[in-house]
Design a protein around this motif. Structure first.
Motif, short mmCIF file in Angstrom:
data_model
loop_
_atom_site.label_atom_id
_atom_site.label_comp_id
_atom_site.label_asym_id
_atom_site.label_seq_id
_atom_site.Cartn_x
_atom_site.Cartn_y
_atom_site.Cartn_z
N ASN A 31 0.83 -1.20 0.00
CA ASN A 31 0.00 0.00 0.00
C ASN A 31 0.87 1.26 0.00
O ASN A 31 0.59 2.22 -0.72
CB ASN A 31 -0.93 -0.02 1.22
N ARG A 48 -5.31 6.36 -7.89
CA ARG A 48 -5.48 6.06 -6.46
C ARG A 48 -6.97 5.89 -6.12
O ARG A 48 -7.33 5.02 -5.34
CB ARG A 48 -4.84 7.17 -5.62
N CYS A 49 -7.82 6.72 -6.71
CA CYS A 49 -9.27 6.58 -6.47
C CYS A 49 -9.78 5.24 -6.98
O CYS A 49 -10.58 4.58 -6.30
CB CYS A 49 -10.03 7.72 -7.14
N THR A 52 -8.63 2.58 -4.56
CA THR A 52 -9.41 2.63 -3.32
C THR A 52 -10.80 2.05 -3.51
O THR A 52 -11.31 1.34 -2.64
CB THR A 52 -9.48 4.08 -2.81
N GLU A 55 -10.50 -1.68 -3.61
CA GLU A 55 -10.22 -2.15 -2.25
C GLU A 55 -11.49 -2.13 -1.39
O GLU A 55 -11.77 -3.08 -0.66
CB GLU A 55 -9.13 -1.28 -1.63
#
Length: 119
Positions: A31, A48-49, A52, A55
């Motif tokens: 991470n 990154r969005c 996320t 995830e």
């Protein structure tokens, strides 16, 4: 369909998630490396969005990889050789971030190279 360069970075976020999850676990060190690598990319915030979101929904590595490839293929005009090499390098760095590269990570990296060669 409108092509946007940001879409390939959504694909990148999904790709890095797939690599990180290929061995079944998302390790804190992975991470950290992901965050550092994506900060260096022009649309790293988009990547990154996407990471996320994957995830949050606990997608499988396969689901995330398939999403990434769809975006890379749909926007192949932005996938020049330099960008492909950059994305492979990012994926390899994530695979090496925690212990040795697992068999599943290695298989996914090989698949990525083959899929990029076919783009």
């Amino acid at each position: 369909m409108i092509m946007k360069i940001q879409d390939i970075y959504m694909g990148l976020g999904s790709l890095v998630y797939a690599i990180a999850r290929a061995d079944g676990h998302l390790h804190p060190l992975e991470n950290k490396v992901i965050r550092q690598l994506l900060e260096q990319e022009p649309f790293g915030d988009v990547a990154r969005c996407a990471f996320t979101l994957r995830e949050f929904h606990r997608e499988t590595a396969e689901e995330a990889y398939a999403f990434a490839l769809r975006h890379f293929r749909a926007n192949r005009v932005f996938m020049d050789e330099a960008r492909k090499a950059d994305f492979v390098s990012i994926a390899e760095s994530i695979a090496r971030a925690h212990n040795d590269v697992s068999v599943n990570e290695q298989l996914l990296l090989e698949r990525l190279r083959a899929d990029f060669n076919a783009l």
